[in-house]
Design a protein around this motif. Sequence first.
Motif, PDB file in Angstrom:
ATOM      1  N   PRO A  52       0.822  -1.210   0.000  1.00  0.00           N
ATOM      2  CA  PRO A  52       0.000   0.000   0.000  1.00  0.00           C
ATOM      3  C   PRO A  52       0.854   1.258   0.000  1.00  0.00           C
ATOM      4  N   GLN A  53       0.373   2.259  -0.681  1.00  0.00           N
ATOM      5  CA  GLN A  53       1.076   3.530  -0.779  1.00  0.00           C
ATOM      6  C   GLN A  53       0.351   4.566   0.084  1.00  0.00           C
ATOM      7  N   TYR A  54       1.002   4.990   1.148  1.00  0.00           N
ATOM      8  CA  TYR A  54       0.391   5.967   2.051  1.00  0.00           C
ATOM      9  C   TYR A  54       0.581   7.369   1.477  1.00  0.00           C
ATOM     10  N   HIS A  55      -0.213   7.685   0.476  1.00  0.00           N
ATOM     11  CA  HIS A  55      -0.087   8.974  -0.191  1.00  0.00           C
ATOM     12  C   HIS A  55      -0.601  10.107   0.695  1.00  0.00           C
ATOM     13  N   VAL A  56      -0.246  11.331   0.304  1.00  0.00           N
ATOM     14  CA  VAL A  56      -0.726  12.509   1.017  1.00  0.00           C
ATOM     15  C   VAL A  56      -2.248  12.433   1.134  1.00  0.00           C
ATOM     16  N   GLY A  57      -2.763  12.625   2.338  1.00  0.00           N
ATOM     17  CA  GLY A  57      -4.189  12.490   2.588  1.00  0.00           C
ATOM     18  C   GLY A  57      -4.591  11.120   3.100  1.00  0.00           C
ATOM     19  N   HIS A  58      -3.614  10.227   3.305  1.00  0.00           N
ATOM     20  CA  HIS A  58      -3.921   8.857   3.731  1.00  0.00           C
ATOM     21  C   HIS A  58      -4.652   8.823   5.072  1.00  0.00           C
ATOM     22  N   LEU A  59      -4.214   9.629   6.027  1.00  0.00           N
ATOM     23  CA  LEU A  59      -4.853   9.611   7.338  1.00  0.00           C
ATOM     24  C   LEU A  59      -6.310  10.039   7.260  1.00  0.00           C
TER      25      LEU A  59
END
Length: 517
Positions: free
Chosen positions: A459-466
Amino acid sequence: MASIPTHPSGSPPRIAIIGGGISGLAAAHRLFELRPDAKVSLFEASSRLGGVLETVERQGFLIERSADNFLANPSAAVDLCRQLGMEGELVPTDESRRRAFVVHGGRLLPVPEGFYLMSPRRLWPVLRSPLLSLCGKLRLLCEPFVRRGPACSTVPVREPQSLNTPFDESVASFVRRRLGREVFERVVQPLVAGIYTADPEKLSMAATMPRFLEFERTHGSLLRATLSRGSASSPQTDTQSSIFSNQTLDANAADTATGARYALFLAPAHGMQSLVTKLSDSLPREVVQLKASVTSISRRDERWELADNPKSEIRNPKSPFDAVIVAVPAHAAAELLMSTNADLAAELGKIAFAGCVVVSFGFHRHQIRHTLDGFGFVVPKIERRRIIAASFASLKFPGRAPSEEVLIRVFLGGALQPEMLDASDADLIRIAQEGLTELVGIVGEPIISDIARWPRSMPQYHVGHLARVARIEELVASYPALALAGNAYHGVGIPQCIASGQAAAERVLAALIERKK
Protein backbone atom coordinates in the motif's frame (compact mmCIF):
# COMPACT_ATOMS: atom_id res chain seq x y z
CA MET A 1 -11.95 -8.88 26.85
CA ALA A 2 -10.74 -11.66 29.16
CA SER A 3 -14.15 -13.33 29.44
CA ILE A 4 -16.65 -13.23 26.59
CA PRO A 5 -20.24 -14.25 27.41
CA THR A 6 -22.01 -16.83 25.30
CA HIS A 7 -23.76 -15.80 22.11
CA PRO A 8 -27.27 -14.37 22.60
CA SER A 9 -28.85 -17.42 20.93
CA GLY A 10 -27.07 -19.70 23.36
CA SER A 11 -24.66 -20.99 20.73
CA PRO A 12 -21.07 -19.85 20.11
CA PRO A 13 -20.69 -16.97 17.63
CA ARG A 14 -19.89 -17.77 14.01
CA ILE A 15 -17.16 -15.50 12.67
CA ALA A 16 -15.71 -15.38 9.15
CA ILE A 17 -12.20 -14.20 8.36
CA ILE A 18 -11.46 -13.45 4.72
CA GLY A 19 -7.76 -13.62 3.97
CA GLY A 20 -5.10 -16.00 5.25
CA GLY A 21 -2.13 -13.65 5.44
CA ILE A 22 -0.42 -12.74 8.69
CA SER A 23 -3.24 -10.31 9.66
CA GLY A 24 -6.00 -12.88 9.12
CA LEU A 25 -4.08 -15.57 10.97
CA ALA A 26 -3.39 -13.21 13.88
CA ALA A 27 -7.09 -12.37 14.00
CA ALA A 28 -8.04 -16.05 14.15
CA HIS A 29 -5.49 -16.73 16.88
CA ARG A 30 -6.80 -13.81 18.94
CA LEU A 31 -10.41 -14.91 18.52
CA PHE A 32 -9.67 -18.32 20.00
CA GLU A 33 -7.59 -16.76 22.73
CA LEU A 34 -10.56 -14.66 23.83
CA ARG A 35 -13.40 -16.99 22.89
CA PRO A 36 -12.21 -20.63 22.61
CA ASP A 37 -15.68 -21.91 21.68
CA ALA A 38 -16.10 -19.52 18.73
CA LYS A 39 -16.96 -21.05 15.37
CA VAL A 40 -14.36 -19.45 13.12
CA SER A 41 -13.94 -19.99 9.40
CA LEU A 42 -10.88 -18.53 7.67
CA PHE A 43 -11.21 -18.32 3.88
CA GLU A 44 -8.03 -18.07 1.79
CA ALA A 45 -8.36 -17.84 -1.99
CA SER A 46 -4.92 -19.31 -2.76
CA SER A 47 -3.54 -22.75 -2.02
CA ARG A 48 -1.31 -21.59 0.86
CA LEU A 49 -1.40 -19.42 3.97
CA GLY A 50 0.86 -16.48 4.76
CA GLY A 51 0.10 -14.02 1.98
CA VAL A 52 3.39 -12.47 0.88
CA LEU A 53 5.30 -14.20 3.67
CA GLU A 54 6.93 -17.19 2.04
CA THR A 55 10.14 -19.11 2.70
CA VAL A 56 11.64 -21.68 0.34
CA GLU A 57 14.67 -23.93 0.76
CA ARG A 58 16.91 -24.76 -2.20
CA GLN A 59 20.31 -26.43 -2.17
CA GLY A 60 20.99 -25.37 1.39
CA PHE A 61 19.79 -21.77 0.91
CA LEU A 62 16.91 -20.44 3.04
CA ILE A 63 15.23 -17.89 0.77
CA GLU A 64 12.72 -15.33 1.98
CA ARG A 65 10.49 -14.21 -0.87
CA SER A 66 9.38 -11.03 0.91
CA ALA A 67 10.12 -9.86 4.48
CA ASP A 68 13.03 -11.57 6.22
CA ASN A 69 12.73 -9.84 9.62
CA PHE A 70 10.54 -7.80 11.92
CA LEU A 71 11.00 -5.18 14.60
CA ALA A 72 10.95 -6.11 18.27
CA ASN A 73 9.38 -2.71 18.98
CA PRO A 74 6.43 -2.40 18.53
CA SER A 75 6.22 -5.73 20.26
CA ALA A 76 3.21 -7.40 18.60
CA ALA A 77 5.32 -9.86 16.57
CA VAL A 78 7.61 -10.81 19.46
CA ASP A 79 4.66 -11.16 21.82
CA LEU A 80 2.93 -13.46 19.35
CA CYS A 81 6.07 -15.56 18.94
CA ARG A 82 6.23 -15.84 22.72
CA GLN A 83 2.63 -17.04 22.85
CA LEU A 84 3.35 -19.61 20.15
CA GLY A 85 6.37 -20.93 22.04
CA MET A 86 8.91 -19.84 19.41
CA GLU A 87 10.57 -16.92 21.19
CA GLY A 88 13.71 -19.04 21.56
CA GLU A 89 13.87 -19.45 17.78
CA LEU A 90 14.29 -15.72 17.12
CA VAL A 91 17.76 -14.63 16.07
CA PRO A 92 19.23 -11.09 15.94
CA THR A 93 21.30 -9.55 13.18
CA ASP A 94 25.04 -10.18 12.98
CA GLU A 95 26.68 -7.53 15.19
CA SER A 96 29.88 -7.42 13.12
CA ARG A 97 28.17 -6.11 9.96
CA ARG A 98 25.58 -3.64 11.22
CA ARG A 99 25.85 -0.98 8.56
CA ALA A 100 24.54 -0.26 5.08
CA PHE A 101 25.62 1.44 1.87
CA VAL A 102 24.20 3.93 -0.60
CA VAL A 103 25.19 3.89 -4.26
CA HIS A 104 26.96 7.11 -5.25
CA GLY A 105 28.54 7.47 -8.68
CA GLY A 106 28.58 3.71 -9.12
CA ARG A 107 30.31 3.07 -5.76
CA LEU A 108 28.97 1.79 -2.47
CA LEU A 109 29.45 4.44 0.21
CA PRO A 110 28.48 3.79 3.84
CA VAL A 111 25.54 5.61 5.32
CA PRO A 112 26.99 8.09 7.84
CA GLU A 113 27.02 6.74 11.37
CA GLY A 114 24.00 7.84 13.32
CA PHE A 115 22.03 9.13 10.32
CA TYR A 116 18.40 8.37 11.13
CA LEU A 117 16.21 8.38 7.98
CA MET A 118 16.33 12.14 7.46
CA SER A 119 18.29 13.61 10.33
CA PRO A 120 21.71 12.91 11.87
CA ARG A 121 22.20 12.24 15.53
CA ARG A 122 25.87 13.07 15.06
CA LEU A 123 27.06 15.80 12.70
CA TRP A 124 30.70 14.91 12.23
CA PRO A 125 30.15 11.59 10.38
CA VAL A 126 27.81 13.38 7.96
CA LEU A 127 30.24 16.23 7.39
CA ARG A 128 33.03 13.76 6.62
CA SER A 129 30.92 11.60 4.31
CA PRO A 130 31.50 11.85 0.54
CA LEU A 131 27.79 11.16 0.00
CA LEU A 132 27.13 14.91 0.07
CA SER A 133 28.94 17.76 -1.66
CA LEU A 134 30.15 20.80 0.26
CA CYS A 135 27.04 22.69 -0.83
CA GLY A 136 24.84 19.83 0.32
CA LYS A 137 26.50 19.78 3.74
CA LEU A 138 26.22 23.55 4.13
CA ARG A 139 22.53 23.38 3.23
CA LEU A 140 22.04 20.66 5.87
CA LEU A 141 23.72 22.85 8.49
CA CYS A 142 21.25 25.63 7.67
CA GLU A 143 18.30 23.43 8.70
CA PRO A 144 17.87 24.99 12.18
CA PHE A 145 17.20 28.34 10.51
CA VAL A 146 14.41 27.06 8.22
CA ARG A 147 10.97 28.30 9.17
CA ARG A 148 8.39 25.85 10.46
CA GLY A 149 5.99 24.45 7.89
CA PRO A 150 2.18 24.87 7.63
CA ALA A 151 1.52 21.75 9.72
CA CYS A 152 2.96 23.42 12.80
CA SER A 153 0.03 25.79 13.08
CA THR A 154 -2.53 22.99 13.35
CA VAL A 155 -3.31 20.23 15.82
CA PRO A 156 -0.59 17.63 16.52
CA VAL A 157 -0.20 15.31 13.54
CA ARG A 158 -0.02 12.18 15.65
CA GLU A 159 -3.71 12.42 16.55
CA PRO A 160 -5.54 11.88 13.23
CA GLN A 161 -8.59 10.15 14.70
CA SER A 162 -11.21 12.53 13.31
CA LEU A 163 -11.95 13.93 9.90
CA ASN A 164 -10.35 17.21 11.02
CA THR A 165 -6.93 15.94 9.99
CA PRO A 166 -4.03 18.43 9.99
CA PHE A 167 -2.16 19.76 7.01
CA ASP A 168 -0.35 16.96 5.19
CA GLU A 169 2.83 17.20 3.13
CA SER A 170 4.77 14.78 0.98
CA VAL A 171 8.04 13.32 2.22
CA ALA A 172 9.86 14.87 -0.75
CA SER A 173 8.45 18.33 -0.06
CA PHE A 174 9.25 18.14 3.65
CA VAL A 175 12.84 16.95 3.18
CA ARG A 176 13.69 19.43 0.42
CA ARG A 177 12.19 22.24 2.46
CA ARG A 178 14.08 21.43 5.63
CA LEU A 179 17.26 19.68 4.47
CA GLY A 180 17.74 20.59 0.83
CA ARG A 181 17.54 18.86 -2.51
CA GLU A 182 20.82 16.96 -2.23
CA VAL A 183 20.06 15.29 1.09
CA PHE A 184 16.73 14.22 -0.34
CA GLU A 185 18.07 12.82 -3.59
CA ARG A 186 21.23 11.19 -2.26
CA VAL A 187 20.14 9.83 1.11
CA VAL A 188 16.49 10.10 2.09
CA GLN A 189 14.81 9.02 -1.15
CA PRO A 190 16.60 5.64 -1.40
CA LEU A 191 16.20 4.95 2.31
CA VAL A 192 12.47 5.69 2.25
CA ALA A 193 12.07 3.59 -0.91
CA GLY A 194 13.57 0.70 1.03
CA ILE A 195 10.64 0.80 3.46
CA TYR A 196 7.66 1.68 1.32
CA THR A 197 8.76 0.95 -2.30
CA ALA A 198 7.06 4.32 -2.82
CA ASP A 199 7.36 7.62 -4.64
CA PRO A 200 8.36 10.19 -1.97
CA GLU A 201 6.72 12.92 -4.04
CA LYS A 202 3.37 11.35 -3.10
CA LEU A 203 4.18 9.70 0.24
CA SER A 204 2.52 11.31 3.26
CA MET A 205 4.73 12.58 6.06
CA ALA A 206 1.84 12.51 8.53
CA ALA A 207 1.05 8.87 7.76
CA THR A 208 4.58 7.51 7.56
CA MET A 209 6.95 9.68 9.59
CA PRO A 210 4.91 11.79 11.98
CA ARG A 211 7.71 11.92 14.54
CA PHE A 212 9.73 14.24 12.31
CA LEU A 213 6.74 16.54 11.92
CA GLU A 214 6.48 16.56 15.68
CA PHE A 215 10.18 17.48 15.92
CA GLU A 216 9.58 20.43 13.60
CA ARG A 217 6.54 21.53 15.58
CA THR A 218 8.09 21.21 19.04
CA HIS A 219 11.75 22.03 18.38
CA GLY A 220 11.56 24.07 15.18
CA SER A 221 14.40 21.94 13.78
CA LEU A 222 15.16 18.28 13.09
CA LEU A 223 18.81 18.79 13.94
CA ARG A 224 18.01 20.40 17.28
CA ALA A 225 15.61 17.58 18.09
CA THR A 226 17.81 14.63 17.13
CA LEU A 227 21.05 16.12 18.46
CA SER A 228 19.54 16.92 21.81
CA ARG A 229 20.19 14.44 24.59
CA GLY A 230 16.53 13.67 25.22
CA SER A 231 15.69 12.70 21.64
CA ALA A 232 18.24 10.02 20.97
CA SER A 233 15.83 7.12 21.10
CA SER A 234 12.43 8.67 20.53
CA PRO A 235 12.21 8.46 16.72
CA GLN A 236 12.16 4.68 16.58
CA THR A 237 8.38 4.52 16.28
CA ASP A 238 8.59 5.88 12.74
CA THR A 239 10.84 3.10 11.45
CA GLN A 240 9.15 0.04 10.03
CA SER A 241 10.40 -3.17 8.54
CA SER A 242 7.89 -3.58 5.76
CA ILE A 243 6.73 -6.71 3.99
CA PHE A 244 9.45 -6.05 1.40
CA SER A 245 12.05 -4.48 3.68
CA ASN A 246 15.59 -5.24 2.56
CA GLN A 247 16.72 -3.97 5.97
CA THR A 248 19.67 -2.12 4.45
CA LEU A 249 17.89 1.09 5.38
CA ASP A 250 17.83 0.27 9.05
CA ALA A 251 21.47 1.14 9.61
CA ASN A 252 20.26 4.71 9.73
CA ALA A 253 18.35 4.00 12.91
CA ALA A 254 21.51 3.14 14.80
CA ASP A 255 23.55 5.67 16.71
CA THR A 256 26.69 4.14 15.24
CA ALA A 257 27.44 1.50 12.64
CA THR A 258 27.22 -1.10 15.36
CA GLY A 259 24.52 0.65 17.35
CA ALA A 260 21.93 -1.00 19.56
CA ARG A 261 19.12 -0.15 17.15
CA TYR A 262 19.98 -3.11 14.91
CA ALA A 263 19.38 -5.45 17.85
CA LEU A 264 15.67 -4.67 17.50
CA PHE A 265 15.52 -6.61 14.22
CA LEU A 266 14.75 -10.28 14.64
CA ALA A 267 14.02 -13.24 12.39
CA PRO A 268 12.80 -16.78 13.03
CA ALA A 269 15.75 -19.14 12.68
CA HIS A 270 13.84 -21.27 10.19
CA GLY A 271 12.38 -18.40 8.21
CA MET A 272 9.21 -16.34 8.26
CA GLN A 273 7.22 -19.33 7.03
CA SER A 274 7.76 -20.96 10.42
CA LEU A 275 5.72 -18.17 12.05
CA VAL A 276 2.91 -18.78 9.57
CA THR A 277 3.08 -22.53 10.22
CA LYS A 278 3.03 -22.08 14.00
CA LEU A 279 0.02 -19.78 13.73
CA SER A 280 -1.94 -22.13 11.49
CA ASP A 281 -1.05 -25.14 13.64
CA SER A 282 -2.43 -23.31 16.68
CA LEU A 283 -5.90 -23.20 15.09
CA PRO A 284 -8.42 -26.06 15.00
CA ARG A 285 -8.03 -28.01 11.77
CA GLU A 286 -11.52 -27.21 10.49
CA VAL A 287 -10.96 -23.44 10.68
CA VAL A 288 -8.83 -22.93 7.55
CA GLN A 289 -10.29 -23.32 4.08
CA LEU A 290 -7.84 -22.99 1.19
CA LYS A 291 -8.80 -22.30 -2.43
CA ALA A 292 -11.86 -20.64 -0.95
CA SER A 293 -12.50 -17.48 -2.96
CA VAL A 294 -15.09 -15.11 -1.50
CA THR A 295 -16.50 -12.68 -4.06
CA SER A 296 -18.83 -10.50 -1.99
CA ILE A 297 -20.26 -9.92 1.49
CA SER A 298 -23.88 -9.03 2.18
CA ARG A 299 -25.69 -8.14 5.40
CA ARG A 300 -29.11 -9.47 6.28
CA ASP A 301 -30.91 -9.18 9.61
CA GLU A 302 -27.70 -8.33 11.50
CA ARG A 303 -25.99 -11.39 10.05
CA TRP A 304 -23.48 -11.70 7.22
CA GLU A 305 -23.61 -13.92 4.15
CA LEU A 306 -20.74 -14.65 1.79
CA ALA A 307 -20.89 -15.25 -1.94
CA ASP A 308 -18.22 -17.50 -3.40
CA ASN A 309 -16.63 -18.17 -6.73
CA PRO A 310 -18.30 -21.26 -8.28
CA LYS A 311 -14.86 -22.81 -8.78
CA SER A 312 -13.81 -22.32 -5.16
CA GLU A 313 -13.97 -24.94 -2.45
CA ILE A 314 -15.86 -23.07 0.28
CA ARG A 315 -17.91 -25.21 2.64
CA ASN A 316 -21.38 -23.79 3.37
CA PRO A 317 -20.65 -20.20 2.19
CA LYS A 318 -24.24 -19.00 2.61
CA SER A 319 -24.50 -20.05 6.23
CA PRO A 320 -24.91 -16.72 8.06
CA PHE A 321 -22.08 -15.38 10.17
CA ASP A 322 -22.43 -13.16 13.21
CA ALA A 323 -19.29 -11.17 12.32
CA VAL A 324 -16.80 -10.77 9.50
CA ILE A 325 -13.14 -9.75 9.49
CA VAL A 326 -11.84 -8.63 6.09
CA ALA A 327 -8.07 -9.16 6.04
CA VAL A 328 -7.27 -8.79 2.35
CA PRO A 329 -5.63 -5.87 0.49
CA ALA A 330 -7.76 -2.72 0.38
CA HIS A 331 -8.50 -3.03 -3.33
CA ALA A 332 -9.78 -6.59 -2.78
CA ALA A 333 -11.77 -5.45 0.26
CA ALA A 334 -13.39 -2.79 -1.93
CA GLU A 335 -14.74 -5.46 -4.29
CA LEU A 336 -16.03 -7.58 -1.41
CA LEU A 337 -17.86 -4.69 0.23
CA MET A 338 -19.32 -3.01 -2.84
CA SER A 339 -22.80 -4.45 -2.28
CA THR A 340 -22.64 -3.61 1.43
CA ASN A 341 -21.60 0.04 1.21
CA ALA A 342 -20.56 1.67 -2.05
CA ASP A 343 -19.03 4.69 -0.29
CA LEU A 344 -16.85 2.44 1.85
CA ALA A 345 -15.79 0.44 -1.19
CA ALA A 346 -14.93 3.65 -3.04
CA GLU A 347 -12.67 4.88 -0.23
CA LEU A 348 -10.93 1.51 0.02
CA GLY A 349 -10.40 1.46 -3.73
CA LYS A 350 -8.62 4.83 -3.59
CA ILE A 351 -5.71 3.41 -1.55
CA ALA A 352 -2.99 2.94 -4.15
CA PHE A 353 -0.75 -0.12 -4.24
CA ALA A 354 2.66 -0.82 -5.78
CA GLY A 355 4.27 -4.09 -6.75
CA CYS A 356 7.73 -5.46 -6.17
CA VAL A 357 9.98 -8.19 -7.50
CA VAL A 358 12.51 -10.00 -5.32
CA VAL A 359 15.27 -11.85 -7.17
CA SER A 360 17.43 -14.04 -4.93
CA PHE A 361 20.85 -15.41 -5.88
CA GLY A 362 23.18 -17.89 -4.28
CA PHE A 363 26.91 -17.36 -4.98
CA HIS A 364 30.19 -18.83 -3.84
CA ARG A 365 31.93 -16.25 -1.67
CA HIS A 366 34.94 -16.16 -3.97
CA GLN A 367 32.68 -14.99 -6.81
CA ILE A 368 32.14 -11.62 -5.08
CA ARG A 369 34.91 -9.00 -5.06
CA HIS A 370 33.27 -6.65 -2.53
CA THR A 371 34.13 -7.17 1.12
CA LEU A 372 30.42 -7.37 2.00
CA ASP A 373 31.13 -5.65 5.29
CA GLY A 374 27.51 -4.58 5.72
CA PHE A 375 23.95 -5.76 5.22
CA GLY A 376 23.40 -4.41 1.71
CA PHE A 377 22.79 -1.21 -0.21
CA VAL A 378 20.07 1.09 -1.51
CA VAL A 379 20.09 2.85 -4.87
CA PRO A 380 19.00 6.50 -5.28
CA LYS A 381 16.71 7.23 -8.20
CA ILE A 382 19.22 9.85 -9.36
CA GLU A 383 21.69 7.03 -10.11
CA ARG A 384 19.36 5.87 -12.92
CA ARG A 385 19.75 2.16 -12.22
CA ARG A 386 17.12 -0.52 -12.57
CA ILE A 387 17.43 -2.07 -9.14
CA ILE A 388 16.07 -0.49 -5.95
CA ALA A 389 18.32 -2.21 -3.45
CA ALA A 390 20.12 -5.42 -2.55
CA SER A 391 20.34 -7.27 0.74
CA PHE A 392 23.20 -9.55 1.78
CA ALA A 393 20.68 -11.88 3.39
CA SER A 394 22.98 -14.61 4.65
CA LEU A 395 25.27 -12.05 6.31
CA LYS A 396 22.44 -10.57 8.38
CA PHE A 397 21.07 -13.75 9.89
CA PRO A 398 22.67 -17.18 10.39
CA GLY A 399 21.54 -20.31 8.59
CA ARG A 400 20.58 -18.65 5.31
CA ALA A 401 23.33 -20.16 3.16
CA PRO A 402 25.86 -23.01 3.26
CA SER A 403 29.36 -22.29 4.50
CA GLU A 404 31.47 -20.24 2.06
CA GLU A 405 28.36 -19.29 0.09
CA VAL A 406 26.32 -16.08 0.10
CA LEU A 407 22.62 -15.38 -0.42
CA ILE A 408 21.83 -11.97 -1.96
CA ARG A 409 18.34 -10.60 -2.55
CA VAL A 410 17.81 -7.92 -5.20
CA PHE A 411 14.73 -5.68 -5.22
CA LEU A 412 13.17 -4.29 -8.40
CA GLY A 413 9.98 -2.46 -9.32
CA GLY A 414 8.15 -0.42 -6.74
CA ALA A 415 6.16 2.73 -7.45
CA LEU A 416 9.01 4.33 -9.42
CA GLN A 417 9.60 1.41 -11.80
CA PRO A 418 6.27 -0.42 -12.17
CA GLU A 419 7.22 -1.79 -15.58
CA MET A 420 9.54 -4.29 -13.90
CA LEU A 421 6.54 -6.37 -12.86
CA ASP A 422 5.89 -7.11 -16.55
CA ALA A 423 9.44 -8.19 -17.41
CA SER A 424 10.16 -11.84 -18.17
CA ASP A 425 11.95 -14.05 -15.66
CA ALA A 426 15.00 -14.12 -17.90
CA ASP A 427 15.12 -10.32 -18.10
CA LEU A 428 14.68 -9.91 -14.35
CA ILE A 429 17.54 -12.30 -13.63
CA ARG A 430 19.74 -10.53 -16.18
CA ILE A 431 18.94 -7.05 -14.84
CA ALA A 432 19.51 -8.08 -11.23
CA GLN A 433 22.74 -9.91 -12.04
CA GLU A 434 24.09 -7.02 -14.10
CA GLY A 435 23.37 -4.64 -11.23
CA LEU A 436 25.27 -6.82 -8.77
CA THR A 437 28.15 -7.27 -11.18
CA GLU A 438 28.58 -3.51 -11.55
CA LEU A 439 28.22 -2.67 -7.86
CA VAL A 440 29.74 -5.55 -5.88
CA GLY A 441 31.85 -7.28 -8.52
CA ILE A 442 30.08 -10.57 -9.20
CA VAL A 443 32.11 -13.01 -11.29
CA GLY A 444 30.43 -15.92 -13.05
CA GLU A 445 26.96 -17.40 -12.80
CA PRO A 446 24.95 -17.94 -9.60
CA ILE A 447 24.57 -21.32 -7.97
CA ILE A 448 20.82 -20.75 -7.74
CA SER A 449 18.30 -18.04 -8.59
CA ASP A 450 14.73 -17.46 -7.44
CA ILE A 451 12.10 -14.92 -8.49
CA ALA A 452 9.14 -13.73 -6.43
CA ARG A 453 6.63 -11.33 -8.00
CA TRP A 454 4.25 -9.40 -5.78
CA PRO A 455 1.90 -7.23 -7.89
CA ARG A 456 -0.25 -4.67 -6.03
CA SER A 457 1.01 -5.87 -2.66
CA MET A 458 2.45 -2.75 -1.03
CA PRO A 459 0.00 0.00 0.00
CA GLN A 460 1.08 3.53 -0.78
CA TYR A 461 0.39 5.97 2.05
CA HIS A 462 -0.09 8.97 -0.19
CA VAL A 463 -0.73 12.51 1.02
CA GLY A 464 -4.19 12.49 2.59
CA HIS A 465 -3.92 8.86 3.73
CA LEU A 466 -4.85 9.61 7.34
CA ALA A 467 -7.98 11.46 6.28
CA ARG A 468 -8.96 8.57 4.02
CA VAL A 469 -8.44 6.00 6.77
CA ALA A 470 -10.50 8.17 9.14
CA ARG A 471 -13.35 8.19 6.60
CA ILE A 472 -13.05 4.42 6.15
CA GLU A 473 -13.20 3.83 9.89
CA GLU A 474 -16.21 6.13 10.24
CA LEU A 475 -18.05 4.15 7.56
CA VAL A 476 -17.06 0.80 9.08
CA ALA A 477 -18.35 2.01 12.45
CA SER A 478 -21.88 1.68 11.04
CA TYR A 479 -21.33 -2.08 11.01
CA PRO A 480 -20.04 -3.04 14.49
CA ALA A 481 -19.64 -6.72 13.61
CA LEU A 482 -17.43 -5.87 10.62
CA ALA A 483 -13.70 -5.18 10.90
CA LEU A 484 -10.84 -4.49 8.51
CA ALA A 485 -7.28 -5.68 9.02
CA GLY A 486 -4.04 -5.53 7.08
CA ASN A 487 -1.17 -3.27 6.07
CA ALA A 488 -3.25 -0.68 4.20
CA TYR A 489 -4.34 1.36 7.21
CA HIS A 490 -2.02 1.94 10.16
CA GLY A 491 1.38 0.52 9.25
CA VAL A 492 3.11 -1.70 6.72
CA GLY A 493 5.32 -3.69 9.10
CA ILE A 494 4.69 -7.22 10.31
CA PRO A 495 4.07 -6.10 13.92
CA GLN A 496 1.52 -3.57 12.66
CA CYS A 497 -0.21 -6.23 10.53
CA ILE A 498 -0.39 -8.58 13.50
CA ALA A 499 -1.74 -5.83 15.75
CA SER A 500 -4.40 -4.93 13.18
CA GLY A 501 -5.62 -8.52 13.04
CA GLN A 502 -5.76 -8.75 16.81
CA ALA A 503 -7.61 -5.44 17.07
CA ALA A 504 -10.14 -6.63 14.48
CA ALA A 505 -10.81 -9.76 16.52
CA GLU A 506 -11.37 -7.69 19.66
CA ARG A 507 -13.67 -5.29 17.81
CA VAL A 508 -16.06 -7.93 16.51
CA LEU A 509 -16.19 -9.80 19.81
CA ALA A 510 -16.94 -6.57 21.65
CA ALA A 511 -19.71 -5.86 19.11
CA LEU A 512 -21.30 -9.25 19.78
CA ILE A 513 -21.26 -8.57 23.51
CA GLU A 514 -22.90 -5.19 22.94
CA ARG A 515 -25.51 -6.74 20.67
CA LYS A 516 -26.52 -9.12 23.45
CA LYS A 517 -27.11 -6.18 25.78
